[in-house]
Scaffold this active site. Structure first.
Site, PDB file in Angstrom:
ATOM      1  N   TYR A   1       0.886  -1.183  -0.225  1.00  0.00           N
ATOM      2  CA  TYR A   1      -0.122  -0.121  -0.176  1.00  0.00           C
ATOM      3  C   TYR A   1       0.791   1.323  -0.043  1.00  0.00           C
ATOM      4  CZ  TYR A   1      -3.877  -3.043   0.101  1.00  0.00           C
ATOM      5  OH  TYR A   1      -4.731  -4.058   0.018  1.00  0.00           O
TER       6      TYR A   1
ATOM      7  N   GLN B   1     -16.255   0.760  -4.112  1.00  0.00           N
ATOM      8  CA  GLN B   1     -15.391  -0.407  -3.626  1.00  0.00           C
ATOM      9  C   GLN B   1     -13.699   0.336  -3.779  1.00  0.00           C
ATOM     10  OE1 GLN B   1     -16.799  -4.413  -5.317  1.00  0.00           O
ATOM     11  NE2 GLN B   1     -17.430  -2.894  -6.763  1.00  0.00           N
ATOM     12  N   ASN B   2     -13.689   1.493  -4.527  1.00  0.00           N
ATOM     13  CA  ASN B   2     -12.358   1.826  -4.573  1.00  0.00           C
ATOM     14  C   ASN B   2     -11.928   2.511  -3.365  1.00  0.00           C
ATOM     15  OD1 ASN B   2     -13.042   1.074  -7.431  1.00  0.00           O
ATOM     16  ND2 ASN B   2     -13.546   3.025  -7.997  1.00  0.00           N
TER      17      ASN B   2
ATOM     18  N   HIS C   1     -14.973  -0.486   0.986  1.00  0.00           N
ATOM     19  CA  HIS C   1     -13.638  -1.054   1.330  1.00  0.00           C
ATOM     20  C   HIS C   1     -12.446  -0.118   1.596  1.00  0.00           C
ATOM     21  CE1 HIS C   1     -15.194  -4.189  -2.158  1.00  0.00           C
ATOM     22  NE2 HIS C   1     -15.838  -4.402  -0.953  1.00  0.00           N
TER      23      HIS C   1
ATOM     24  N   CYS D   1       0.633   4.589  17.372  1.00  0.00           N
ATOM     25  CA  CYS D   1      -0.597   5.236  17.161  1.00  0.00           C
ATOM     26  C   CYS D   1      -0.423   6.796  18.041  1.00  0.00           C
ATOM     27  CB  CYS D   1      -1.731   4.450  17.786  1.00  0.00           C
ATOM     28  SG  CYS D   1      -3.356   5.222  17.830  1.00  0.00           S
TER      29      CYS D   1
ATOM     30  N   SER E   1     -16.588  -5.769 -11.719  1.00  0.00           N
ATOM     31  CA  SER E   1     -16.548  -7.277 -12.302  1.00  0.00           C
ATOM     32  C   SER E   1     -17.636  -7.988 -11.453  1.00  0.00           C
ATOM     33  CB  SER E   1     -15.243  -7.851 -12.169  1.00  0.00           C
ATOM     34  OG  SER E   1     -14.708  -7.885 -10.812  1.00  0.00           O
TER      35      SER E   1
ATOM     36  N   ALA F   1     -16.219   3.874 -19.295  1.00  0.00           N
ATOM     37  CA  ALA F   1     -16.998   4.749 -18.470  1.00  0.00           C
ATOM     38  C   ALA F   1     -16.905   6.226 -18.776  1.00  0.00           C
ATOM     39  CB  ALA F   1     -16.758   4.442 -16.998  1.00  0.00           C
TER      40      ALA F   1
HETATM   41  C1  BV8 Z   1     -16.887  -9.947   3.911  1.00  0.00           C
HETATM   42  C2  BV8 Z   1      -9.196  -4.132  -0.643  1.00  0.00           C
HETATM   43  C3  BV8 Z   1     -18.150 -10.848   5.982  1.00  0.00           C
HETATM   44  C4  BV8 Z   1      -7.768  -4.214  -1.017  1.00  0.00           C
HETATM   45  C5  BV8 Z   1     -10.918  -5.511  -1.498  1.00  0.00           C
HETATM   46  C6  BV8 Z   1     -17.114 -17.492  -1.350  1.00  0.00           C
HETATM   47  C7  BV8 Z   1     -18.027 -16.850  -2.279  1.00  0.00           C
HETATM   48  C8  BV8 Z   1     -18.572 -15.759  -2.148  1.00  0.00           C
HETATM   49  C9  BV8 Z   1     -18.032 -14.953  -1.370  1.00  0.00           C
HETATM   50  C10 BV8 Z   1     -16.857 -15.053  -0.450  1.00  0.00           C
HETATM   51  C11 BV8 Z   1     -16.416 -16.648  -0.724  1.00  0.00           C
HETATM   52  N1  BV8 Z   1     -15.478 -16.617   0.130  1.00  0.00           N
HETATM   53  C12 BV8 Z   1     -15.244 -15.595   0.814  1.00  0.00           C
HETATM   54  C13 BV8 Z   1     -16.089 -14.416   0.372  1.00  0.00           C
HETATM   55  C14 BV8 Z   1     -16.394 -13.111   0.774  1.00  0.00           C
HETATM   56  C15 BV8 Z   1     -15.292 -12.501   0.072  1.00  0.00           C
HETATM   57  C16 BV8 Z   1     -15.290 -12.324  -1.522  1.00  0.00           C
HETATM   58  O1  BV8 Z   1     -16.208 -11.761  -2.072  1.00  0.00           O
HETATM   59  N2  BV8 Z   1     -14.386 -13.127  -2.005  1.00  0.00           N
HETATM   60  C17 BV8 Z   1     -14.785 -13.503  -3.562  1.00  0.00           C
HETATM   61  C18 BV8 Z   1     -13.407 -12.757  -4.122  1.00  0.00           C
HETATM   62  C19 BV8 Z   1     -14.944 -14.621  -3.898  1.00  0.00           C
HETATM   63  N3  BV8 Z   1     -15.653 -11.147   0.442  1.00  0.00           N
HETATM   64  C20 BV8 Z   1     -14.983 -10.534   1.794  1.00  0.00           C
HETATM   65  O2  BV8 Z   1     -14.208 -11.269   2.324  1.00  0.00           O
HETATM   66  C21 BV8 Z   1     -15.461  -9.154   2.305  1.00  0.00           C
HETATM   67  N4  BV8 Z   1     -15.801  -9.042   3.472  1.00  0.00           N
HETATM   68  O3  BV8 Z   1     -17.501 -10.588   3.205  1.00  0.00           O
HETATM   69  O4  BV8 Z   1     -17.177  -9.854   5.258  1.00  0.00           O
HETATM   70  C22 BV8 Z   1     -17.116 -12.087   6.358  1.00  0.00           C
HETATM   71  C23 BV8 Z   1     -16.411 -11.495   7.555  1.00  0.00           C
HETATM   72  C24 BV8 Z   1     -15.787 -12.493   8.263  1.00  0.00           C
HETATM   73  C25 BV8 Z   1     -15.380 -13.628   7.244  1.00  0.00           C
HETATM   74  C26 BV8 Z   1     -16.089 -13.935   6.097  1.00  0.00           C
HETATM   75  C27 BV8 Z   1     -16.893 -13.246   5.660  1.00  0.00           C
HETATM   76  C28 BV8 Z   1     -14.597  -8.195   2.022  1.00  0.00           C
HETATM   77  C29 BV8 Z   1     -14.347  -7.747   0.435  1.00  0.00           C
HETATM   78  C30 BV8 Z   1     -13.401  -6.625   0.221  1.00  0.00           C
HETATM   79  C31 BV8 Z   1     -12.110  -7.238   0.048  1.00  0.00           C
HETATM   80  N5  BV8 Z   1     -11.242  -6.060  -0.259  1.00  0.00           N
HETATM   81  N6  BV8 Z   1     -10.232  -4.786  -1.653  1.00  0.00           N
HETATM   82  C32 BV8 Z   1      -7.534  -3.238  -2.127  1.00  0.00           C
HETATM   83  O5  BV8 Z   1      -8.703  -2.688  -2.432  1.00  0.00           O
HETATM   84  O6  BV8 Z   1      -6.390  -3.016  -2.249  1.00  0.00           O
HETATM   85  S1  BV8 Z   1     -11.712  -6.087  -2.812  1.00  0.00           S
HETATM   86  C33 BV8 Z   1     -10.985  -5.586  -4.306  1.00  0.00           C
HETATM   87  O7  BV8 Z   1     -11.894  -5.980  -5.278  1.00  0.00           O
HETATM   88  C34 BV8 Z   1     -11.207  -4.040  -4.434  1.00  0.00           C
HETATM   89  O8  BV8 Z   1     -11.789  -3.405  -3.155  1.00  0.00           O
HETATM   90  C35 BV8 Z   1     -12.185  -3.953  -5.691  1.00  0.00           C
HETATM   91  O9  BV8 Z   1     -12.654  -2.677  -5.463  1.00  0.00           O
HETATM   92  C36 BV8 Z   1     -12.972  -5.282  -5.615  1.00  0.00           C
HETATM   93  C37 BV8 Z   1     -13.822  -5.209  -6.860  1.00  0.00           C
HETATM   94  O10 BV8 Z   1     -13.052  -5.289  -7.801  1.00  0.00           O
HETATM   95  P1  BV8 Z   1     -13.433  -4.477  -9.158  1.00  0.00           P
HETATM   96  O11 BV8 Z   1     -13.778  -3.030  -8.498  1.00  0.00           O
HETATM   97  O12 BV8 Z   1     -14.787  -5.038  -9.472  1.00  0.00           O
HETATM   98  O13 BV8 Z   1     -12.285  -4.552 -10.061  1.00  0.00           O
HETATM   99  P2  BV8 Z   1     -12.148  -5.476 -11.246  1.00  0.00           P
HETATM  100  O14 BV8 Z   1     -10.921  -5.424 -11.694  1.00  0.00           O
HETATM  101  O15 BV8 Z   1     -12.428  -7.151 -10.650  1.00  0.00           O
HETATM  102  O16 BV8 Z   1     -13.179  -5.231 -12.197  1.00  0.00           O
HETATM  103  C38 BV8 Z   1     -12.942  -3.914 -12.955  1.00  0.00           C
HETATM  104  C39 BV8 Z   1     -14.135  -3.946 -14.099  1.00  0.00           C
HETATM  105  O17 BV8 Z   1     -14.025  -2.788 -14.716  1.00  0.00           O
HETATM  106  C40 BV8 Z   1     -14.125  -5.147 -15.139  1.00  0.00           C
HETATM  107  O18 BV8 Z   1     -14.983  -5.810 -14.965  1.00  0.00           O
HETATM  108  C41 BV8 Z   1     -13.522  -4.423 -16.457  1.00  0.00           C
HETATM  109  O19 BV8 Z   1     -14.180  -5.027 -17.524  1.00  0.00           O
HETATM  110  C42 BV8 Z   1     -14.162  -3.078 -16.080  1.00  0.00           C
HETATM  111  N7  BV8 Z   1     -13.185  -1.914 -16.849  1.00  0.00           N
HETATM  112  C43 BV8 Z   1     -12.052  -1.830 -16.919  1.00  0.00           C
HETATM  113  N8  BV8 Z   1     -11.747  -0.553 -17.495  1.00  0.00           N
HETATM  114  C44 BV8 Z   1     -13.149   0.020 -17.593  1.00  0.00           C
HETATM  115  C45 BV8 Z   1     -14.105  -0.931 -17.242  1.00  0.00           C
HETATM  116  N9  BV8 Z   1     -15.384  -0.468 -17.115  1.00  0.00           N
HETATM  117  C46 BV8 Z   1     -15.863   0.856 -17.619  1.00  0.00           C
HETATM  118  N10 BV8 Z   1     -14.671   1.831 -18.236  1.00  0.00           N
HETATM  119  C47 BV8 Z   1     -13.570   1.261 -18.108  1.00  0.00           C
HETATM  120  N11 BV8 Z   1     -12.580   2.198 -18.819  1.00  0.00           N
END
Ligand code: BV8
Length: 236
Positions: free
Chosen positions: A57, A92-93, A110, A137, A179, A221
């Site tokens: 980070y 989410q950003n 997030h 801290c 996504s 976008a």
């Molecule tokens: C939680 C921080 C309760 C770091 C992030 C199994 C099944 C389902 C869910 C889960 C599972 N196992 C675990 C889970 C829960 C888990 C989860 O969802 N996992 C997934 C991966 C399977 N979620 C969690 O853990 C969340 N907490 O559930 O709490 C809990 C509590 C205790 C125990 C268990 C559960 C926490 C989620 C947050 C995690 N932190 N980031 C950092 O940011 O550095 S997530 C990370 O992904 C970012 O925050 C980001 O914002 C987020 C989503 O990604 P996107 O923003 O969508 O980015 P991506 O690249 O994927 O997509 C970009 C899109 O833009 C693409 O589609 C592309 O086509 C498009 N694009 C590109 N260019 C353009 C465009 N569109 C338009 N114009 C353009 N020019």
């Protein structure tokens, strides 16, 4: 969709910041392609090797500090300034491009790259500087408990009560540049839809969530969102 909307909710992801030059997560040269998520964005990784996570980070901060908003972020400001509806931005950003563009009512579910939280006392403060496990801290004096105020996998999201209320009240839900694979954010469209909202997805390509949206607008976008805002302002 010529409904006179009263409450518009945007959910944004990394794609809205792509035209500002910031990497997305899951594209071929995305953020996660150079790192294993498990090594940097989980609470276990942080507890196991805090300085490795701090470095990830620390390296990201300067790039996000100098990034500038693009026409997609600016279009939301245009809408908020000229449309009578309540307009909220759930992002989410962890970048601050919505703020830099002048958007209001922003909820970083997030977390934010320029915020640090003390895991001992919960104190949150802002900085764009590096932090590491030696830092103390300034509130409780404890060393080694400072963490980027970013929600890691396995941690609960921020502002969830507020976001839940917004999802149930909005009559238009617009997803931009995500996504739709990270939960619970990926499930927000379902709640909004259940409570009667029209749903629109703006993305570069079809997402795993696409069947849940009434309308899909594919393309960058920076082009598609200003066009949608123009349409909404013509029907306000
Ligand atoms: C939680 C921080 C309760 C770091 C992030 C199994 C099944 C389902 C869910 C889960 C599972 N196992 C675990 C889970 C829960 C888990 C989860 O969802 N996992 C997934 C991966 C399977 N979620 C969690 O853990 C969340 N907490 O559930 O709490 C809990 C509590 C205790 C125990 C268990 C559960 C926490 C989620 C947050 C995690 N932190 N980031 C950092 O940011 O550095 S997530 C990370 O992904 C970012 O925050 C980001 O914002 C987020 C989503 O990604 P996107 O923003 O969508 O980015 P991506 O690249 O994927 O997509 C970009 C899109 O833009 C693409 O589609 C592309 O086509 C498009 N694009 C590109 N260019 C353009 C465009 N569109 C338009 N114009 C353009 N020019």
């Amino acid at each position: 969709m010529s409904r006179k909307y009263k409450h518009i909710l945007f959910l944004t992801g990394a794609g809205i910041s792509a035209e500002s030059g910031l990497s997305t997560f899951r594209s071929e040269n995305g953020l996660w392609n150079n790192h294993r998520v498990e090594d940097v964005a989980t609470i276990d990784a942080y507890l196991r090797n805090p300085d490795y996570v701090h470095q990830f980070y620390n390296d990201m901060r300067p790039e996000l500090l100098k990034a500038v908003p693009n026409p997609a972020h600016l279009a939301i400001t245009e809408l908020q300034n000229n449309h009578p509806a309540q307009i909220d931005v759930v992002t989410q950003n962890v970048d601050t491009l919505h703020e830099k563009a002048g958007n209001k009512n922003i909820y970083h579910i997030h977390g934010q790259i320029n915020q640090i939280v003390c895991m001992n006392c919960g104190y949150v403060f802002e900085t764009w500087s590096d932090i590491n496990s030696e830092d103390k801290c300034e509130k409780c004096g404890i060393t080694g408990m400072l963490k980027p105020n970013i929600v890691f996998f396995g941690e609960n999201l921020l502002y969830m009560n507020k976001v839940d209320a917004l999802l149930k009240s909005c009559d238009l839900f617009v997803s931009v540049g995500t996504s739709g694979v990270v939960y619970p954010a990926a499930g927000f469209v379902q709640i909004a839809k259940m409570f009667g909202a029209d749903t629109i997805e703006l993305n570069m390509e079809k997402t795993s969530n696409n069947l849940l949206f009434d309308r899909h607008i594919y393309g960058p976008a920076g082009t598609t969102l200003p066009a949608l805002v123009k349409e909404l302002l013509e029907n306000k």
